[in-house]
Design an enzyme around this catalytic site. Structure first.
Site, short mmCIF file in Angstrom:
data_model
loop_
_atom_site.label_atom_id
_atom_site.label_comp_id
_atom_site.label_asym_id
_atom_site.label_seq_id
_atom_site.Cartn_x
_atom_site.Cartn_y
_atom_site.Cartn_z
N ARG A 242 11.87 1.11 -7.31
CA ARG A 242 13.10 0.62 -6.66
C ARG A 242 13.95 -0.12 -7.70
NH1 ARG A 242 11.78 -3.31 -1.92
NH2 ARG A 242 10.84 -1.36 -1.19
N GLU B 10 2.27 -5.88 5.14
CA GLU B 10 2.84 -4.54 5.31
C GLU B 10 1.75 -3.48 5.11
OE1 GLU B 10 7.31 -5.64 3.58
OE2 GLU B 10 5.93 -4.43 2.37
N HIS C 45 8.22 -3.27 -6.52
CA HIS C 45 8.65 -1.88 -6.64
C HIS C 45 9.44 -1.65 -7.93
CE1 HIS C 45 7.63 -0.06 -2.69
NE2 HIS C 45 7.76 -1.29 -2.23
N HIS D 60 2.34 -0.81 2.13
CA HIS D 60 2.71 -1.27 0.79
C HIS D 60 1.49 -1.44 -0.11
CE1 HIS D 60 5.31 -4.04 -1.81
NE2 HIS D 60 4.08 -4.32 -2.25
N ASP E 172 5.36 2.65 -1.11
CA ASP E 172 5.29 2.55 0.36
C ASP E 172 4.96 3.94 0.88
OD1 ASP E 172 6.10 -0.06 0.10
OD2 ASP E 172 8.13 0.26 0.87
#
Length: 280
Positions: free
Chosen positions: A149, A259, A194, A262, A201
């Site tokens: 990301r 999460e 990320h 993740h 994910d």
């Protein structure tokens, strides 16, 4: 014979005695001669019209074909050294890159996502391949929602969190929390793992259809149900989460307790470096 009679006789002889057509007769003959020409013109016009119609239909079909979505997006750049497109390593994974679309908690395409690709460090991609192989005999494949990301995407999240008027995705993704607290509650980070390139994910999907299996909550839901050991899960949902968790840990990843989707590579190659190149 008088001179006038002689002149009259000469006039009749010169005309051969034939009657001259009347004005009405002349018009009728002209129309009879014109009708074949008119029919020929009409037939030619009909052929031209039919041909033009066929050409227009072909043009319309070509235009319609041109409007069809492009199934495959070409990669536009070489990745930095040490990174790879996940689909160049994984054999059977599915992809649903949410931040390239408008279906995410922000409700719009996120900065830095110019293509629906998953990018990872080489080490993370190779470790993920181990998870893929472990799941194959069970009839499951990996379904990836996000991988590397760009830091600019994190900045986009910060601006979104500060805009208290923008709550268009609240009902679906964060119905029980105030968006200004998403960083404080640990659902988002000022500097995301990320962006180091070794966090992913993902979920499990049916190997044949690519449909995600029931995990008891959607990806990126900002709420307590997203925790690995959340209360209220059915036995099947809890079992599915556990299968994903155990598979990923065996492949060398560590989970994030808030999460269920993740995971970060244990021995990530860039533990303190945050990248900002675009996904394209």
């Amino acid at each position: 014979m008088s001179e006038e009679a002689q002149a009259s006789e000469r006039a009749e002889n010169s005309s051969g005695g034939a009657e001259q057509p009347q004005a009405g007769q002349s018009s009728e003959l002209g129309e009879m001669e014109a009708e074949p020409d008119l029919e020929s013109d009409q037939a030619e016009m009909g052929q031209n019209s039919e041909q033009e119609g066929e050409e227009a239909q072909l043009d319309a079909e070509e235009d319609q074909a041109g409007d069809q979505p492009i199934v495959e997006v070409a990669r536009k750049r070489e990745l930095p050294e040490g990174f790879v497109y996940a689909d160049e390593v994984l054999e059977h994974a599915f992809y649903d890159i949410r931040y390239y679309s408008e279906y995410n908690f922000v409700g719009e395409q996120i900065d830095g996502y110019h293509a629906p690709f998953a990018i990872l460090s080489v080490q993370a991609a190779k470790a993920l391949k181990k998870a893929e192989h472990a799941l194959e005999p069970l009839g499951y494949s990996l379904l990836i929602y996000d991988a590397y990301r760009p830091q600019k995407a994190v900045e986009h999240f910060k601006k979104w969190a500060a805009d208290e008027q923008d709550v268009k995705m609240k009902e679906e993704f964060y119905p029980d929390i105030d968006k200004k607290n998403v960083f404080k509650l640990g659902y988002l980070s000022q500097r995301s793992g990320h962006s180091r390139g070794s966090t992913v994910d993902l979920t499990l999907a049916d190997q044949e259809t690519g449909e995600p299996i029931d995990m008891g909550g959607i990806h990126d839901f900002l709420g307590e149900i997203s925790a690995h050991d959340a209360a209220g899960l059915t036995e099947a949902q809890a079992k599915n989460r556990l299968l994903l968790k155990e598979t990923m840990m065996a492949a060398g990843f560590k989970p994030y307790n808030k999460e269920w989707w993740h995971y970060t590579l244990n021995n990530e190659p860039y533990p303190k470096k945050y990248f900002d190149f675009d996904v394209e």
